[in-house]
Design a protein around this motif. Structure first.
Motif: not given
Length: 114
Positions: A38-45, A82-94
């Motif tokens: 449902v969230f995906a259907s409301g996004l721009l292509p 990511a700001a919508t909490d729908r996408l997770q950004i994995h921390d990579g400590h380099y």
């Protein structure tokens, strides 16, 4: 299609922004922990394409290439997701760009392609 379309579209996708709240490197991994159709259907292509492709953990650069978007636009759209909490950004400590862990990940990725 008029050439102005191609000049305006990235600006529209990013709302004119070129910077992100989070520092997204080309090798930063992102994923969608819980896919919401449902969230995906409301996004721009373009945003929908990134969201759907991130159902598998992928790097920012890979998502950019797979979705056919510039790296800058990809970073901004991923940051918005990511700001919508729908996408997770994995921390990579380099510690440096020559970090051993990063080089090992690169090697393993190349082996998978072979």
């Amino acid at each position: 299609m008029p050439t102005t379309y191609w000049k305006v579209r990235p600006y529209v996708l990013t709302g004119g922004r070129a910077r992100t709240r989070q520092h997204l490197l080309v090798h930063t991994l992102v994923s969608v922990p819980f896919y919401d159709a449902v969230f995906a259907s409301g996004l721009l292509p373009e945003a929908r394409s990134l969201y759907e492709q991130a159902r598998q953990t992928r790097s920012v650069a890979e998502l950019s290439a797979v979705c056919g978007m510039s790296l800058g636009v990809t970073r901004v759209v991923l940051d918005d997701l990511a700001a919508t909490d729908r996408l997770q950004i994995h921390d990579g400590h380099y510690t440096t760009q020559f970090d051993l862990h990063l080089l090992e990940r690169l090697r393993d990725g190349l082996r998978q392609l072979a």
